[in-house]
Design a protein around this motif. Structure first.
Motif, PDB file in Angstrom:
ATOM      1  N   ILE A 195      -6.027  -5.452   7.268  1.00  0.00           N
ATOM      2  CA  ILE A 195      -6.085  -4.153   7.288  1.00  0.00           C
ATOM      3  C   ILE A 195      -7.504  -3.607   6.696  1.00  0.00           C
ATOM      4  O   ILE A 195      -8.098  -2.809   7.860  1.00  0.00           O
ATOM      5  CB  ILE A 195      -5.038  -3.616   6.170  1.00  0.00           C
ATOM      6  CG1 ILE A 195      -3.719  -3.771   6.570  1.00  0.00           C
ATOM      7  CG2 ILE A 195      -5.429  -2.165   5.951  1.00  0.00           C
ATOM      8  CD1 ILE A 195      -2.689  -3.719   5.441  1.00  0.00           C
TER       9      ILE A 195
ATOM     10  N   LEU B  83      -9.668  -1.794   9.802  1.00  0.00           N
ATOM     11  CA  LEU B  83     -10.347  -0.657   9.633  1.00  0.00           C
ATOM     12  C   LEU B  83     -12.014  -0.637   9.627  1.00  0.00           C
ATOM     13  O   LEU B  83     -12.565   0.210  10.240  1.00  0.00           O
ATOM     14  CB  LEU B  83     -10.012  -0.012   8.272  1.00  0.00           C
ATOM     15  CG  LEU B  83      -8.584   0.443   8.154  1.00  0.00           C
ATOM     16  CD1 LEU B  83      -8.066   0.660   6.679  1.00  0.00           C
ATOM     17  CD2 LEU B  83      -8.227   1.354   9.016  1.00  0.00           C
TER      18      LEU B  83
ATOM     19  N   LEU C 202       0.183  -3.486  13.695  1.00  0.00           N
ATOM     20  CA  LEU C 202      -0.837  -2.969  12.890  1.00  0.00           C
ATOM     21  C   LEU C 202      -1.396  -1.810  12.891  1.00  0.00           C
ATOM     22  O   LEU C 202      -1.546  -0.646  12.538  1.00  0.00           O
ATOM     23  CB  LEU C 202      -1.668  -4.070  12.350  1.00  0.00           C
ATOM     24  CG  LEU C 202      -2.757  -3.598  11.155  1.00  0.00           C
ATOM     25  CD1 LEU C 202      -2.106  -3.037   9.900  1.00  0.00           C
ATOM     26  CD2 LEU C 202      -3.888  -4.910  10.880  1.00  0.00           C
TER      27      LEU C 202
ATOM     28  N   ARG D 236       0.867   1.163  13.251  1.00  0.00           N
ATOM     29  CA  ARG D 236       1.310   1.563  11.880  1.00  0.00           C
ATOM     30  C   ARG D 236       0.081   2.244  11.062  1.00  0.00           C
ATOM     31  O   ARG D 236       0.259   3.468  10.496  1.00  0.00           O
ATOM     32  CB  ARG D 236       1.474   0.278  10.804  1.00  0.00           C
ATOM     33  CG  ARG D 236       1.968   0.801   9.568  1.00  0.00           C
ATOM     34  CD  ARG D 236       2.561  -0.420   8.836  1.00  0.00           C
ATOM     35  NE  ARG D 236       1.462  -0.902   7.823  1.00  0.00           N
ATOM     36  CZ  ARG D 236       1.053  -2.246   8.165  1.00  0.00           C
ATOM     37  NH1 ARG D 236       1.784  -3.167   9.051  1.00  0.00           N
ATOM     38  NH2 ARG D 236       0.062  -2.735   7.329  1.00  0.00           N
ATOM     39  N   LEU D 237      -1.114   1.796  11.256  1.00  0.00           N
ATOM     40  CA  LEU D 237      -2.456   2.579  10.759  1.00  0.00           C
ATOM     41  C   LEU D 237      -2.597   3.903  11.480  1.00  0.00           C
ATOM     42  O   LEU D 237      -2.971   4.849  10.749  1.00  0.00           O
ATOM     43  CB  LEU D 237      -3.721   1.876  10.974  1.00  0.00           C
ATOM     44  CG  LEU D 237      -3.589   0.311  10.028  1.00  0.00           C
ATOM     45  CD1 LEU D 237      -4.870  -0.467  10.696  1.00  0.00           C
ATOM     46  CD2 LEU D 237      -3.608   0.662   8.748  1.00  0.00           C
ATOM     47  N   GLU D 238      -2.174   3.966  12.679  1.00  0.00           N
ATOM     48  CA  GLU D 238      -2.373   5.334  13.413  1.00  0.00           C
ATOM     49  C   GLU D 238      -1.117   6.433  12.800  1.00  0.00           C
ATOM     50  O   GLU D 238      -1.466   7.444  12.795  1.00  0.00           O
ATOM     51  CB  GLU D 238      -2.197   5.066  14.828  1.00  0.00           C
ATOM     52  CG  GLU D 238      -2.329   6.388  15.643  1.00  0.00           C
ATOM     53  CD  GLU D 238      -2.558   6.336  17.187  1.00  0.00           C
ATOM     54  OE1 GLU D 238      -2.918   7.124  17.859  1.00  0.00           O
ATOM     55  OE2 GLU D 238      -1.811   5.152  17.642  1.00  0.00           O
TER      56      GLU D 238
ATOM     57  N   GLN E 126       0.048   6.161   9.972  1.00  0.00           N
ATOM     58  CA  GLN E 126      -0.669   6.717   8.736  1.00  0.00           C
ATOM     59  C   GLN E 126      -1.802   7.526   8.670  1.00  0.00           C
ATOM     60  O   GLN E 126      -2.076   7.935   7.598  1.00  0.00           O
ATOM     61  CB  GLN E 126      -0.701   5.487   7.831  1.00  0.00           C
ATOM     62  CG  GLN E 126       0.290   4.486   7.773  1.00  0.00           C
ATOM     63  CD  GLN E 126      -0.029   3.179   6.827  1.00  0.00           C
ATOM     64  OE1 GLN E 126      -1.273   2.652   6.815  1.00  0.00           O
ATOM     65  NE2 GLN E 126       1.142   2.427   6.406  1.00  0.00           N
TER      66      GLN E 126
ATOM     67  N   LEU F  66      -4.730   7.101   9.758  1.00  0.00           N
ATOM     68  CA  LEU F  66      -5.900   6.342   9.580  1.00  0.00           C
ATOM     69  C   LEU F  66      -6.717   6.097  10.770  1.00  0.00           C
ATOM     70  O   LEU F  66      -7.866   5.896  10.764  1.00  0.00           O
ATOM     71  CB  LEU F  66      -5.668   5.049   8.721  1.00  0.00           C
ATOM     72  CG  LEU F  66      -5.254   5.230   7.455  1.00  0.00           C
ATOM     73  CD1 LEU F  66      -4.813   3.822   6.788  1.00  0.00           C
ATOM     74  CD2 LEU F  66      -5.738   6.166   6.436  1.00  0.00           C
ATOM     75  N   LEU F  67      -6.053   6.170  11.987  1.00  0.00           N
ATOM     76  CA  LEU F  67      -6.559   5.781  13.159  1.00  0.00           C
ATOM     77  C   LEU F  67      -6.365   6.944  14.277  1.00  0.00           C
ATOM     78  O   LEU F  67      -5.054   7.492  13.957  1.00  0.00           O
ATOM     79  CB  LEU F  67      -6.189   4.353  13.781  1.00  0.00           C
ATOM     80  CG  LEU F  67      -6.440   3.185  13.095  1.00  0.00           C
ATOM     81  CD1 LEU F  67      -5.853   2.005  13.878  1.00  0.00           C
ATOM     82  CD2 LEU F  67      -7.855   2.925  12.695  1.00  0.00           C
TER      83      LEU F  67
ATOM     84  N   LEU G 146     -11.488   5.027  13.879  1.00  0.00           N
ATOM     85  CA  LEU G 146     -11.111   5.509  12.609  1.00  0.00           C
ATOM     86  C   LEU G 146     -11.017   6.968  12.627  1.00  0.00           C
ATOM     87  O   LEU G 146     -11.880   7.657  13.274  1.00  0.00           O
ATOM     88  CB  LEU G 146     -12.100   5.126  11.461  1.00  0.00           C
ATOM     89  CG  LEU G 146     -12.147   3.687  10.965  1.00  0.00           C
ATOM     90  CD1 LEU G 146     -13.375   3.846   9.813  1.00  0.00           C
ATOM     91  CD2 LEU G 146     -10.816   3.335  10.386  1.00  0.00           C
TER      92      LEU G 146
ATOM     93  N   GLY H 228      -9.378   8.110   7.752  1.00  0.00           N
ATOM     94  CA  GLY H 228      -9.453   6.116   7.708  1.00  0.00           C
ATOM     95  C   GLY H 228     -10.897   6.003   7.225  1.00  0.00           C
ATOM     96  O   GLY H 228     -10.772   5.054   6.570  1.00  0.00           O
TER      97      GLY H 228
END
Length: 122
Positions: free
Chosen positions: A27, A31, A62, A65-67, A69, A71-72, A89, A93
């Motif tokens: 992670i 990032l 991943l 998921r980060l998007e 959330q 963060l991306l 980012l 992010g």
């Protein structure tokens, strides 16, 4: 338990712990790498060039998921006559990465201290 069964249990245990350790590191690495824009293939390549291999089956979920959330951010663009999804980012992010890197530095310093004192046992 026979020696070979014990070895299998130890191998399985190590592999499980290794994967758990890698998850958090991935992670932070993803990032950090996405401070500059990448699409999936170039992101995998950049991470691998820096010593961190990641499977497509791990990377793409991943990234999603980060998007999700926040963060991306991503956008589809055509490059070399192919549509590619580019990730970078988000503002959140960038803030979270900064906080995670601070936490990483603190954990690393603690572990370095702990390992320095116990290295002779290993």
């Amino acid at each position: 338990m026979s020696p070979s069964m014990n070895a299998d249990v130890n191998t399985d245990r190590f592999e499980s712990l290794r994967l758990e350790l890698r998850r958090g590191c991935l992670i932070v690495a993803v990032l950090a790498q996405l401070r500059a824009e990448h699409y999936g293939y170039t992101l995998r390549k950049a991470l691998a060039e820096r010593g961190l291999e990641i499977d497509e089956g791990t990377l793409y979920p991943l990234l999603r998921r980060l998007e999700t959330q926040g963060l991306l951010v991503s956008e589809w663009r055509e490059e070399d006559k192919r549509n590619k999804r580019f990730y970078r980012l988000s503002a959140d992010g960038k803030r979270i990465l900064k906080e995670l890197l601070g936490e990483w530095d603190a954990l690393n310093a603690s572990l370095h201290t702990i390992l320095g004192r116990t290295r002779s046992i290993a």
